[in-house]
Design a protein around this motif. Structure first.
Motif, short mmCIF file in Angstrom:
data_model
loop_
_atom_site.label_atom_id
_atom_site.label_comp_id
_atom_site.label_asym_id
_atom_site.label_seq_id
_atom_site.Cartn_x
_atom_site.Cartn_y
_atom_site.Cartn_z
N TRP A 197 12.94 5.10 -6.73
CA TRP A 197 11.55 4.80 -7.12
C TRP A 197 10.79 6.11 -7.01
O TRP A 197 10.70 6.71 -5.94
CB TRP A 197 10.97 3.74 -6.20
N ILE A 198 10.29 6.59 -8.14
CA ILE A 198 9.80 7.97 -8.23
C ILE A 198 8.32 7.99 -8.62
O ILE A 198 7.91 7.39 -9.61
CB ILE A 198 10.63 8.77 -9.24
N ASP A 199 7.55 8.71 -7.82
CA ASP A 199 6.11 8.87 -8.03
C ASP A 199 5.86 9.92 -9.11
O ASP A 199 6.21 11.08 -8.96
CB ASP A 199 5.49 9.30 -6.69
N CYS A 200 5.24 9.47 -10.21
CA CYS A 200 4.95 10.37 -11.33
C CYS A 200 3.45 10.48 -11.59
O CYS A 200 3.00 10.61 -12.73
CB CYS A 200 5.65 9.87 -12.59
N HIS A 201 2.65 10.45 -10.51
CA HIS A 201 1.19 10.48 -10.68
C HIS A 201 0.71 11.72 -11.43
O HIS A 201 -0.36 11.69 -12.07
CB HIS A 201 0.51 10.42 -9.30
N THR A 202 1.49 12.80 -11.36
CA THR A 202 1.05 14.03 -12.00
C THR A 202 1.02 13.94 -13.52
O THR A 202 0.41 14.79 -14.18
CB THR A 202 1.95 15.22 -11.59
N ILE A 203 1.69 12.95 -14.08
CA ILE A 203 1.62 12.79 -15.54
C ILE A 203 0.84 11.53 -15.93
O ILE A 203 0.96 11.02 -17.04
CB ILE A 203 3.03 12.79 -16.20
N HIS A 204 0.02 11.05 -15.00
CA HIS A 204 -0.91 9.95 -15.30
C HIS A 204 -1.85 10.40 -16.43
O HIS A 204 -2.33 11.53 -16.43
CB HIS A 204 -1.72 9.61 -14.04
N PRO A 205 -2.18 9.55 -17.40
CA PRO A 205 -1.78 8.16 -17.59
C PRO A 205 -0.70 7.99 -18.65
O PRO A 205 -0.70 7.02 -19.40
CB PRO A 205 -3.09 7.53 -18.08
N PHE A 206 0.23 8.93 -18.71
CA PHE A 206 1.19 8.95 -19.81
C PHE A 206 2.61 8.55 -19.40
O PHE A 206 3.56 8.87 -20.11
CB PHE A 206 1.23 10.36 -20.43
N VAL A 207 2.77 7.85 -18.28
CA VAL A 207 4.12 7.55 -17.80
C VAL A 207 4.87 6.67 -18.79
O VAL A 207 6.07 6.85 -19.02
CB VAL A 207 4.08 6.92 -16.40
N ASP A 208 4.18 5.69 -19.37
CA ASP A 208 4.85 4.83 -20.35
C ASP A 208 5.31 5.63 -21.55
O ASP A 208 6.42 5.46 -22.06
CB ASP A 208 3.93 3.68 -20.77
N MET A 209 4.47 6.55 -21.99
CA MET A 209 4.84 7.41 -23.11
C MET A 209 6.01 8.32 -22.72
O MET A 209 6.89 8.61 -23.53
CB MET A 209 3.65 8.26 -23.54
N VAL B 28 0.83 -1.20 0.00
CA VAL B 28 0.00 0.00 0.00
C VAL B 28 0.87 1.25 0.00
O VAL B 28 1.72 1.42 0.88
CB VAL B 28 -0.94 0.01 1.22
N TYR B 29 0.64 2.11 -0.98
CA TYR B 29 1.36 3.39 -1.08
C TYR B 29 0.49 4.48 -0.48
O TYR B 29 -0.62 4.73 -0.93
CB TYR B 29 1.66 3.70 -2.54
N GLU B 30 1.01 5.14 0.55
CA GLU B 30 0.22 6.12 1.28
C GLU B 30 1.15 7.17 1.89
O GLU B 30 2.12 6.82 2.56
CB GLU B 30 -0.58 5.41 2.38
N ASP B 31 0.84 8.43 1.64
CA ASP B 31 1.63 9.53 2.19
C ASP B 31 3.11 9.41 1.86
O ASP B 31 3.99 9.68 2.69
CB ASP B 31 1.44 9.64 3.71
N GLY B 32 3.39 8.97 0.64
CA GLY B 32 4.77 8.93 0.17
C GLY B 32 5.58 7.75 0.64
O GLY B 32 6.80 7.71 0.43
N THR B 33 4.95 6.76 1.24
CA THR B 33 5.68 5.58 1.70
C THR B 33 4.82 4.33 1.52
O THR B 33 3.64 4.42 1.16
CB THR B 33 6.11 5.74 3.17
#
Length: 393
Positions: A321-333, A135-140
């Protein structure tokens, strides 16, 4: 520092999987290091190479004692020689164990996001992957023991592959967490296979706990895979040790490793392992400090220059390991864009499981100059990609 980790070594055109790239590309993806291994290991290999005869090899007594001494001194765990078996790598061992200790169509539990090759070892052998997602929560990250128990209760779930420390998130599982995992697996008759290949790459001041050392339940219901390969950058020598305290389980594993023909060393693997564990401690300690400094520098750079993403804190490995939720759903691109436009190769988090889709993994086991070049390319890439693609949302 006594050892030079700043040297920029060009690995292109050396049959390196990581560096099979174009001249202007930087490889920060697959988990091997851009540092030369410890001098003691180089000398051991060179001595063997000078002999000029590369016939079949046997396991010397020193191979076993080097592991035993290292684990006793570094990790406070005493390993009986009778528990130990050679394998030509952790993944060949895990694949063999999956074949010999489970039946087709049974479920094998992992904790996603997790090392992508685990999925291959399960699916390629006709077993089913089941994940108790971390579970990913509050950055951990933390374990949902409710979800874990529910999935272990399934009679079709017969094995759990544990990653300790965990790749890609860099988390060291604590004794309490390992105790709870061990108790649940024991209660529900689920065999634990613990991949501990990253155990010597903890942050300075942090220690890992071997799963089998926790208590008798964990010891008697586990198979542990360890190696010098990750910490000393020896993956290409294809050497690992499989530790199985339970004699009944051990016999089955031993039969499997031998039947699958992954139980014989190559001509350099034993010499390298022995040298690493007997004489490589000071080199490893300096390496850990250097990697820690790289991670701190990367954290500061990301904080100051890349507010769009968030670095997940870690206690082990040389992987970011870097959280890139702000560019969802284009992380693969975005990962493809980085390579095409910025000549930077990183790992798309989707390969580590569905809940890794909005993350990227970056290898910082390289000279800091190279790492900073890569991070600057990452910054430019995010700025340009965001401008070009986020409008598609």
């Amino acid at each position: 520092m006594k050892f030079n980790f700043d040297a920029l070594i060009d690995r292109r055109n050396t049959n390196s999987m990581k560096w099979n790239v174009k001249e202007d590309e930087i490889a920060m993806w697959v988990a091997d290091m851009d540092f030369q291994t410890a001098p003691c290991v180089q000398q051991a290999i060179q001595k063997k190479a000078t002999l000029g005869i590369y016939g079949y090899s046997e396991l010397p007594e020193a191979y076993f004692t080097s592991y035993q001494q290292w684990w006793k001194q570094r990790h406070q765990f005493e390993i009986d020689k009778d528990w130990m078996m050679f394998s030509s790598g952790v993944i060949p061992a895990i694949s063999s164990i999956v074949r010999r200790m489970t039946s087709p169509a049974e479920k094998i539990l992992v904790q996603s996001p997790v090392y992508n090759i685990f999925y291959n070892s399960i699916l390629n052998n006709g077993r089913e992957v089941i994940s108790s997602d971390i579970v990913y929560e509050d950055g951990t990250y933390h374990i949902s023991f409710t979800d874990l128990e529910r999935k272990l209760q399934d009679p079709q779930t017969t094995m759990m592959i544990l990653c300790n420390p965990h790749n890609p998130i860099g988390k060291i599982w604590g004794r309490e967490e390992l105790t709870r995992i061990g108790a649940l697996c024991y209660e529900h008759h689920v065999l634990v296979v613990s991949d501990e290949i990253h155990c010597d790459l903890t942050e300075p001041g942090y220690n890992y706990t071997p799963f089998a050392s926790v208590n008798e339940q964990c010891k008697q219901n586990s198979i542990t895979c360890i190696s010098a390969s990750k910490a000393f950058n020896l993956a290409g020598l294809q050497s690992a040790c499989v530790v199985v305290p339970n004699s009944v389980i051990r016999h089955k594993v031993w039969r499997g490793l031998n039947n699958d023909e992954v139980a014989e060393p190559n001509v350099f693997s034993c010499e390298a392992t022995i040298a690493a564990f007997l004489d490589g401690a000071s080199w490893l300690d300096e390496l850990r400090t250097y990697i820690s400094e790289n991670k701190k520098a990367a954290k500061q750079f990301i904080k100051e220059n890349l507010p769009q993403i968030q670095l997940v804190g870690s206690e082990a490995t040389y992987l970011l390991w870097i959280d890139c939720h702000t560019i969802h759903p284009f992380v693969d691109m975005f990962c493809k864009y980085l390579r095409e436009k910025k000549k930077l190769l990183i790992s798309d988090g989707a390969g580590f499981g569905k809940n890794g889709e909005d993350f990227i993994r970056i290898n910082v086991a390289c000279p800091q100059e190279r790492m900073m070049d890569g991070l600057k390319r990452l910054k430019e890439g995010i700025e340009e990609f965001t401008e070009e693609y986020i409008r598609l949302c």
